[in-house]
Scaffold this active site. Structure first.
Site, mmCIF file in Angstrom:
data_model
loop_
_atom_site.group_PDB
_atom_site.id
_atom_site.type_symbol
_atom_site.label_atom_id
_atom_site.label_comp_id
_atom_site.label_asym_id
_atom_site.label_seq_id
_atom_site.Cartn_x
_atom_site.Cartn_y
_atom_site.Cartn_z
ATOM 1 N N THR A 48 29.947 55.440 -72.666
ATOM 2 C CA THR A 48 29.270 56.494 -71.901
ATOM 3 C C THR A 48 30.164 56.939 -70.750
ATOM 4 O OG1 THR A 48 27.111 55.598 -72.471
ATOM 5 C CG2 THR A 48 27.197 56.976 -70.505
ATOM 6 N N GLY A 49 30.084 58.227 -70.424
ATOM 7 C CA GLY A 49 30.823 58.730 -69.258
ATOM 8 C C GLY A 49 31.823 59.799 -69.636
ATOM 9 N N ASP A 67 34.808 52.138 -74.251
ATOM 10 C CA ASP A 67 33.936 52.548 -73.141
ATOM 11 C C ASP A 67 34.772 52.764 -71.876
ATOM 12 O OD1 ASP A 67 31.659 53.128 -71.708
ATOM 13 O OD2 ASP A 67 30.632 51.243 -72.136
ATOM 14 N N ALA A 92 35.111 52.706 -67.448
ATOM 15 C CA ALA A 92 34.826 51.722 -66.398
ATOM 16 C C ALA A 92 35.012 52.400 -65.042
ATOM 17 C CB ALA A 92 35.759 50.519 -66.512
ATOM 18 N N GLY A 132 28.793 51.075 -64.844
ATOM 19 C CA GLY A 132 27.421 51.486 -64.541
ATOM 20 C C GLY A 132 27.337 52.687 -63.620
ATOM 21 N N GLY A 133 28.500 53.282 -63.316
ATOM 22 C CA GLY A 133 28.489 54.498 -62.494
ATOM 23 C C GLY A 133 27.624 55.590 -63.128
ATOM 24 N N GLY A 134 27.569 55.587 -64.456
ATOM 25 C CA GLY A 134 26.746 56.578 -65.163
ATOM 26 C C GLY A 134 25.338 56.066 -65.449
ATOM 27 N N GLU A 181 25.238 49.270 -72.243
ATOM 28 C CA GLU A 181 26.688 49.077 -72.383
ATOM 29 C C GLU A 181 27.019 47.591 -72.490
ATOM 30 O OE1 GLU A 181 28.589 52.894 -70.036
ATOM 31 O OE2 GLU A 181 28.027 51.167 -68.864
HETATM 32 C C1 5RP Z 1 28.482 54.481 -67.349
HETATM 33 C C2 5RP Z 1 29.781 53.801 -67.136
HETATM 34 C C3 5RP Z 1 31.003 54.635 -67.295
HETATM 35 O O1 5RP Z 1 31.742 54.159 -68.353
HETATM 36 C C4 5RP Z 1 31.801 54.570 -66.005
HETATM 37 O O2 5RP Z 1 30.958 55.023 -64.957
HETATM 38 C C5 5RP Z 1 33.059 55.406 -66.068
HETATM 39 O O3 5RP Z 1 32.715 56.755 -66.179
HETATM 40 P P1 5RP Z 1 33.810 57.918 -66.174
HETATM 41 O O4 5RP Z 1 34.656 57.726 -67.381
HETATM 42 O O5 5RP Z 1 32.952 59.174 -66.200
HETATM 43 O O6 5RP Z 1 34.587 57.816 -64.877
HETATM 44 O O7 5RP Z 1 29.880 52.632 -66.881
HETATM 45 O O8 5RP Z 1 27.412 53.622 -67.077
#
Ligand code: 5RP
Length: 227
Positions: free
Chosen positions: A28-29, A83, A85, A97-99, A105
């Site tokens: 995700t992200g 995924d 990070a 978990g930023g998203g 996940e």
């Molecule tokens: C979502 C996440 C994402 O993988 C993480 O936040 C990185 O996101 P991005 O690729 O948009 O910087 O952990 O829960």
């Protein structure tokens, strides 16, 4: 190279790891987005795979590219998960978990033989903690959990979304914990899990097997976990 181009580079690079008939986990992200898109192109050209998604958002995206999506409960072992990070340390310990998708996940990562992280070089850190650590909590008790985390010398803990709380795919809230620096991620993870009401933390420890890091000069750095 700007951040978006680096994310695209890392995501597209990871799509090459996928082989015919693999069962894969889809992250995700905004970096995982490029992985899903590149994989979708390969599926259109005839690549046969099945996938488990780490969020409703990624499931929708993958479906729009005609990638077949299965439920986590309906699969055994996932061969490879790709995924993003929020922070990656030299031992491949992560904050994620930023998203807001950390729970699914982590479940998908735990069911995977390989967890490959895609990120741009800004995500590399010597020590975890600058990025606020997401902690997924039961809504009915979040204020108590917040107090307990503040008592653990965390200077600031914010409910994500504040007056309109962010609701995760599994119906929980997220507390963003501004530890600033995490000296012992394993100990912190255990302490957080001991708080009633904590569902999951964004500390992904000993889970990533490899990281694909896109650099601003256009190169790719591969970091592999030492076994
Ligand atoms: C979502 C996440 C994402 O993988 C993480 O936040 C990185 O996101 P991005 O690729 O948009 O910087 O952990 O829960």
């Amino acid at each position: 190279m700007d951040a978006l181009t680096m994310k695209k580079l890392a995501g597209e690079f990871a799509a090459r790891y996928v082989e015919p008939h693999m069962l894969i986990g889809i992250g995700t992200g905004s970096t995982a987005y490029w992985f899903i898109q590149a994989l979708g192109e390969r599926v259109k050209q005839g690549l046969q795979i099945q996938a488990v998604a780490t969020s409703k958002e990624s499931a929708l995206l993958a479906s729009s590219f005609e990638i077949p999506i299965l439920e986590l409960n309906n699969v055994d072992e996932i061969m490879l998960t790709v995924d993003g990070a929020d922070e990656v340390d030299p031992q491949l310990q992560l904050i994620k978990g930023g998203g807001g998708a950390l729970l699914q996940e982590k479940m998908v990562a735990a069911a995977s033989q390989r967890l490959v992280i895609v990120a741009d070089e800004r995500k590399l850190v010597q020590q975890l903690g600058k990025f606020p650590l997401p902690v997924e909590v039961i809504p009915a008790g979040w204020k108590h959990v917040r107090r307990r985390i503040l008592d653990m010398h965390c200077p600031k803990v914010e409910l994500r979304g504040q007056s309109q709380p962010f609701i995760t795919d599994h119906g929980h809230y997220i507390l963003d914990c501004y530890f600033e620096h995490i000296d012992d991620a394993h100990a912190l993870n255990i302490r957080l899990h001991q708080i009633p009401g904590v569902v999951e933390t964004g500390l992904f420890l000993n889970m990533a097997t490899e990281a694909i890091i896109a650099r601003a000069d256009g190169s790719i750095q591969i970091i592999k976990r030492e076994s």
